[in-house]
Design a protein around this motif. Structure first.
Motif, short mmCIF file in Angstrom:
data_model
loop_
_atom_site.label_atom_id
_atom_site.label_comp_id
_atom_site.label_asym_id
_atom_site.label_seq_id
_atom_site.Cartn_x
_atom_site.Cartn_y
_atom_site.Cartn_z
N LYS A 56 0.88 -1.02 -0.01
CA LYS A 56 -0.09 0.33 0.37
C LYS A 56 1.15 1.19 0.07
O LYS A 56 2.62 1.14 0.68
CB LYS A 56 -0.61 0.16 1.14
CG LYS A 56 -1.96 -1.28 1.38
CD LYS A 56 -3.11 -1.47 2.58
CE LYS A 56 -3.76 -2.28 2.64
NZ LYS A 56 -4.22 -1.70 4.18
N ASP A 94 0.41 5.12 1.43
CA ASP A 94 -0.22 6.28 1.98
C ASP A 94 -0.03 7.26 2.35
O ASP A 94 0.45 7.77 3.14
CB ASP A 94 -0.35 5.58 4.28
CG ASP A 94 1.00 5.18 4.07
OD1 ASP A 94 1.69 5.91 3.27
OD2 ASP A 94 1.69 4.97 5.44
N ASP A 152 -3.50 9.79 3.18
CA ASP A 152 -3.46 8.87 4.89
C ASP A 152 -3.48 10.35 5.29
O ASP A 152 -4.99 10.77 6.49
CB ASP A 152 -2.75 8.03 5.42
CG ASP A 152 -3.27 6.81 4.48
OD1 ASP A 152 -4.00 6.93 3.67
OD2 ASP A 152 -2.91 5.83 5.36
N THR A 153 -2.16 11.07 5.64
CA THR A 153 -2.18 12.75 6.85
C THR A 153 -2.76 13.81 6.17
O THR A 153 -3.10 14.30 6.98
CB THR A 153 -0.74 12.52 6.86
OG1 THR A 153 -0.04 12.74 6.04
CG2 THR A 153 -0.09 11.29 7.84
N PRO A 211 -10.72 11.98 8.32
CA PRO A 211 -11.54 10.60 8.31
C PRO A 211 -12.22 9.77 7.50
O PRO A 211 -12.04 8.64 7.66
CB PRO A 211 -11.72 10.16 9.92
CG PRO A 211 -10.62 11.73 10.72
CD PRO A 211 -10.33 12.45 9.29
N LEU A 265 -10.70 9.31 4.36
CA LEU A 265 -9.13 8.07 4.38
C LEU A 265 -10.15 7.14 4.32
O LEU A 265 -10.24 6.18 4.05
CB LEU A 265 -8.28 8.19 5.17
CG LEU A 265 -7.31 7.86 5.59
CD1 LEU A 265 -6.50 7.47 3.83
CD2 LEU A 265 -6.87 7.12 6.96
N ARG A 305 -10.38 3.92 1.49
CA ARG A 305 -10.38 2.08 2.06
C ARG A 305 -11.11 1.66 1.53
O ARG A 305 -10.75 0.79 0.89
CB ARG A 305 -9.63 2.31 3.44
CG ARG A 305 -8.64 2.70 3.86
CD ARG A 305 -7.95 2.31 5.38
NE ARG A 305 -6.91 3.27 5.99
CZ ARG A 305 -6.53 3.50 6.73
NH1 ARG A 305 -7.14 3.45 7.39
NH2 ARG A 305 -5.37 3.98 7.08
N GLN A 360 -15.22 -2.68 6.82
CA GLN A 360 -15.22 -1.52 6.69
C GLN A 360 -16.23 -0.27 7.09
O GLN A 360 -16.36 0.48 7.50
CB GLN A 360 -14.00 -1.23 5.83
CG GLN A 360 -13.35 -1.81 6.13
CD GLN A 360 -11.75 -1.20 5.07
OE1 GLN A 360 -12.24 -0.57 3.54
NE2 GLN A 360 -10.65 -1.28 4.86
#
Length: 181
Positions: free
Chosen positions: A74, A76, A79-80, A84, A87, A91, A155
């Motif tokens: 993966k 990332d 991601d930051t 959320p 993200l 995903r 998820q």
């Protein structure tokens, strides 16, 4: 049967064990072949076919466990930088794309599997039927589909919910958001 023992007997785990056995067979056969070649100048017949067969088994039979443990490669990168929820949506989209790709692979393998069975194809040097290899690949893909489907459902259930207005705004990149101090 306890849940711990049942988890050890999961299809993904059984396929991984079968893949590990294929790897052991490949390594042992190769070592014996090299030893026979060095000691008696007589290589074993069918080594190339056996390595091809076991390599396919190692790669595909380990696939469901790789998905189960979430150990695929993966990146990332974002991601930051995203919220959320964003993200989590990214995903989930990745899981859905993986699921679609696995279903496509499994579906397109059905015809070659049927043809290999019908025509009795086998490896040139060893009497290994090709349909058995394709069947092992198909089994690994189907188990992978169920593993990824379970991950996607998990998820969706864990998708972050925003309840207040503060959670809907991204965090400020600067301490005071540009206001004069």
């Amino acid at each position: 049967m306890s849940p711990g023992k049942l988890r050890r007997l999961a299809p993904a785990r059984l396929l991984t064990i079968a893949g590990a056995l294929a790897l052991a067979v490949m390594m042992l056969w190769t070592m014996v072949d090299i030893g026979a070649r060095l000691a008696f100048n007589k290589p074993l017949h069918g080594t190339l076919d056996l390595v091809e067969v076991t390599l396919v088994l190692v790669a595909f039979l380990a696939l469901p466990e790789c998905f189960r443990r979430d150990e695929q490669i993966k990146v990332d990168l974002f991601d930051t930088m995203v919220r959320p929820r964003t993200l989590a949506a990214m995903r989930l989209a990745g899981e859905i794309a993986t699921l679609a790709f696995l279903v496509l692979l499994a579906a397109t393998l059905i015809q070659p599997l049927a043809d290999a069975y019908r025509f009795g194809d086998q490896k040139p040097d060893l009497p290994v039927p090709i349909y058995l290899l394709l069947l092992a690949i198909e089994l690994a893909l189907v188990v992978s589909v169920f593993v990824v489907l379970g991950r996607a459902i998990g998820q969706v259930r864990a998708f972050p919910r925003t309840t207040d207005a503060a959670a809907s705004h991204p965090p400020a990149l600067h301490g005071n958001n540009g206001a004069a101090s």
